[in-house]
Design a protein around this motif. Sequence first.
Motif, PDB file in Angstrom:
ATOM      1  N   ASP A 115       4.883   3.436  -4.256  1.00  0.00           N
ATOM      2  CA  ASP A 115       4.354   4.157  -5.407  1.00  0.00           C
ATOM      3  C   ASP A 115       4.418   3.288  -6.653  1.00  0.00           C
ATOM      4  O   ASP A 115       3.478   3.184  -7.408  1.00  0.00           O
TER       5      ASP A 115
ATOM      6  N   HIS B 114       0.966  15.928   6.821  1.00  0.00           N
ATOM      7  CA  HIS B 114       1.529  14.769   6.138  1.00  0.00           C
ATOM      8  C   HIS B 114       0.675  14.491   4.915  1.00  0.00           C
ATOM      9  O   HIS B 114      -0.540  14.358   5.026  1.00  0.00           O
TER      10      HIS B 114
ATOM     11  N   TYR C  33      -4.082  14.419  -3.460  1.00  0.00           N
ATOM     12  CA  TYR C  33      -3.556  14.038  -2.148  1.00  0.00           C
ATOM     13  C   TYR C  33      -4.525  14.385  -1.031  1.00  0.00           C
ATOM     14  O   TYR C  33      -5.426  15.207  -1.195  1.00  0.00           O
TER      15      TYR C  33
ATOM     16  N   GLU D  74       0.834  -1.203   0.000  1.00  0.00           N
ATOM     17  CA  GLU D  74       0.000   0.000   0.000  1.00  0.00           C
ATOM     18  C   GLU D  74       0.872   1.258   0.000  1.00  0.00           C
ATOM     19  O   GLU D  74       0.489   2.289  -0.546  1.00  0.00           O
ATOM     20  N   LEU D  75       2.040   1.157   0.609  1.00  0.00           N
ATOM     21  CA  LEU D  75       2.903   2.322   0.765  1.00  0.00           C
ATOM     22  C   LEU D  75       3.816   2.589  -0.429  1.00  0.00           C
ATOM     23  O   LEU D  75       4.477   3.612  -0.493  1.00  0.00           O
TER      24      LEU D  75
ATOM     25  N   ASN E 273      -4.196  15.806   2.861  1.00  0.00           N
ATOM     26  CA  ASN E 273      -3.286  16.344   3.868  1.00  0.00           C
ATOM     27  C   ASN E 273      -3.784  15.904   5.250  1.00  0.00           C
ATOM     28  O   ASN E 273      -4.875  16.265   5.675  1.00  0.00           O
TER      29      ASN E 273
ATOM     30  N   LYS F 116      -0.584  12.254   1.633  1.00  0.00           N
ATOM     31  CA  LYS F 116      -0.659  10.890   1.137  1.00  0.00           C
ATOM     32  C   LYS F 116      -1.544  10.872  -0.091  1.00  0.00           C
ATOM     33  O   LYS F 116      -2.589  11.538  -0.118  1.00  0.00           O
ATOM     34  N   GLN F 117      -1.125  10.098  -1.112  1.00  0.00           N
ATOM     35  CA  GLN F 117      -1.927  10.028  -2.317  1.00  0.00           C
ATOM     36  C   GLN F 117      -3.145   9.145  -2.058  1.00  0.00           C
ATOM     37  O   GLN F 117      -3.036   7.932  -1.957  1.00  0.00           O
ATOM     38  N   GLN F 118      -4.282   9.775  -1.934  1.00  0.00           N
ATOM     39  CA  GLN F 118      -5.498   9.042  -1.601  1.00  0.00           C
ATOM     40  C   GLN F 118      -6.688   9.951  -1.859  1.00  0.00           C
ATOM     41  O   GLN F 118      -6.539  11.177  -1.951  1.00  0.00           O
TER      42      GLN F 118
ATOM     43  N   ILE G  88       1.799   6.382   6.288  1.00  0.00           N
ATOM     44  CA  ILE G  88       2.247   7.381   5.319  1.00  0.00           C
ATOM     45  C   ILE G  88       3.750   7.238   5.116  1.00  0.00           C
ATOM     46  O   ILE G  88       4.508   7.096   6.081  1.00  0.00           O
ATOM     47  N   LYS G  89       4.147   7.254   3.855  1.00  0.00           N
ATOM     48  CA  LYS G  89       5.566   7.130   3.556  1.00  0.00           C
ATOM     49  C   LYS G  89       6.137   8.522   3.297  1.00  0.00           C
ATOM     50  O   LYS G  89       5.604   9.272   2.489  1.00  0.00           O
ATOM     51  N   GLU G  90       7.167   8.884   4.035  1.00  0.00           N
ATOM     52  CA  GLU G  90       7.860  10.142   3.763  1.00  0.00           C
ATOM     53  C   GLU G  90       9.304   9.821   3.467  1.00  0.00           C
ATOM     54  O   GLU G  90      10.045   9.409   4.347  1.00  0.00           O
TER      55      GLU G  90
END
Lengths: 318, 248
Positions: free
Chosen positions: B74, B181, B171, B71-72, B173, B183-185, B148-150
């Motif tokens: 890309d 943070h 995204y 899921e994390l 926020n 995340k693409q969602q 969330i991946k940073e």
Amino acid sequence: MSFFYAALFALPMFLLLGDVNLSSWYVAKAFPLSVSKWWKLLAALAFSTLFISACWGLICWGWVSGIEQYSSAVLIPEKTIFHFGIVTLFGAQLYLLSVGLSYFLITFETSRNAERNAYELQLLAQSAELKALRMQINPHFLFNSLNSINALISHNPEKAREMTTLLADFFRKGLQYGAKEMITLGDEFSLLKDYLDIEAIRFGSRLRVEQQIDANLLHVLIPPLILQPLLENAIKHGIANTLSGGTIRMHAEEKNGQVFVLIENPLDTETPKNKGAGVGLDNVRKRLNMVFHNASDLQTYRDGSTFRALVYFPVSKK
Amino acid sequence: MKTTKIKTLIVDDEELARTLVREYLDAYDSIEIVAECANGFDAVKAVTELQPDLIFLDIQMPKLSGFEVLELLDELPVIVFVTAFDQYALKAFDVHAVDYLLKPFTKDRFADALQRALENINKKNTSSLRHLVEETTSSDELLERVLIKEGSKVLVIPVGKIDYLEAQDDYVNFRVEGKSHLKQQRLSTLENQLDKKQFVRIHRSYILNIERLAKIELYAKDSRVALLKDGTKLPISRTGYDKLKEML
């Protein structure tokens, strides 16, 4: 004098009627209330009542005539007035009364049988449930262990052999103990040791164990495989779910005639709470209650990053 | 074209399980094992930094499950799941995407899986896997934490710590303890996964954790703003206001 005559007539006749009326039991048995058609039942009752009371009426009449004929006038001063109809009707009433009593007794008997059957069924269900509850060992434990053996075979065959034997020992003990009503705490802990030895090969340095068990308690009786699911939980949540593993602590002691067994494991606080875990714990609790009733319990505590399962039950020995 | 090796990652929390995969892979010259990871965090980091072509991935692991790792990411490499749990297997075979190795497995079975994986690498075929990941992660169960991946780091945010969510193009926020943070969602996906007793869609672009609400202020006629405990003001739409009224 007339009292004597009345007794001479009535005593044998009523004894006879009493005996004959016992036959109502067979009528009631042959035509049970719950399954017979109402017209068949009515016909059977009418016929048997008519037949029995008529026969009895005739016998009474014969008896009266006989007494009159063969006894002296001193004994029986006046001429007897014998009403066949009235006597027969009286006999019919008594017969019907006995039919009613028979039906009552039969109903009573059936309900008692039903109660006993229900009780026996409940016992059966309980022992079946017990068997099912005992077979709680997680199949994934077996699959993962076999995978470890598969990996060991080529680069550490000795270890592979050791693990095969440990697995066999563990399952053999599980089957053997599981078939018993009660085992000793020592037996349960020897099963747990096999389990831990297997998991130690799987998890390596991630699994650490500390044990403190009062040697006097090894002969105390406990239902089989009560602690195993708790240890399995401890490993699943405390070791498999944490990055660097942790230490599982097992502690057993006696206080005021009660045995206290504590199994403690670290927890990863970021992992969401496991939803399925309650079922296994409920089963353990249920089985303890079946054996010890209210004198035992399983309590769990979650305190930050530590999870504790405490089992207590009364001391009983062979 | 020649001699570019297939970069392969092995992810399993049990060392012996990794050993077995490594041993089986040793027989293939075209495979290069770029890393081995014992947990999901390391796996996300390794995938981001090393960009492998192929991952042998365990599902039940500490911190992050194999599904959560995917899921994390890309860009999805080709995945072969390696697990003792077959309850997920049916789902995977439904989408005909990935192969599953159920522990324990033979060398031949492993060779089959690898063969299939290599074919998929040549075809660059990972689309149906994405489908599998979405299916397994967007189940009916309520979300308990957000991942969330940073960079190559993974943040684990328990939903209770979220102040509010704001839609920003593709995204979302996540505002958590005063920090943002991304995340693409989609916000609507999240709305369905969050506990409706705690999170309210107060506006087309905002979902609010109701525990953070201080009061509702009238801004203009028929227009209101939510004042949060930390002083932040968020717009409330008319339907959003109706929802809030219903809850308070």
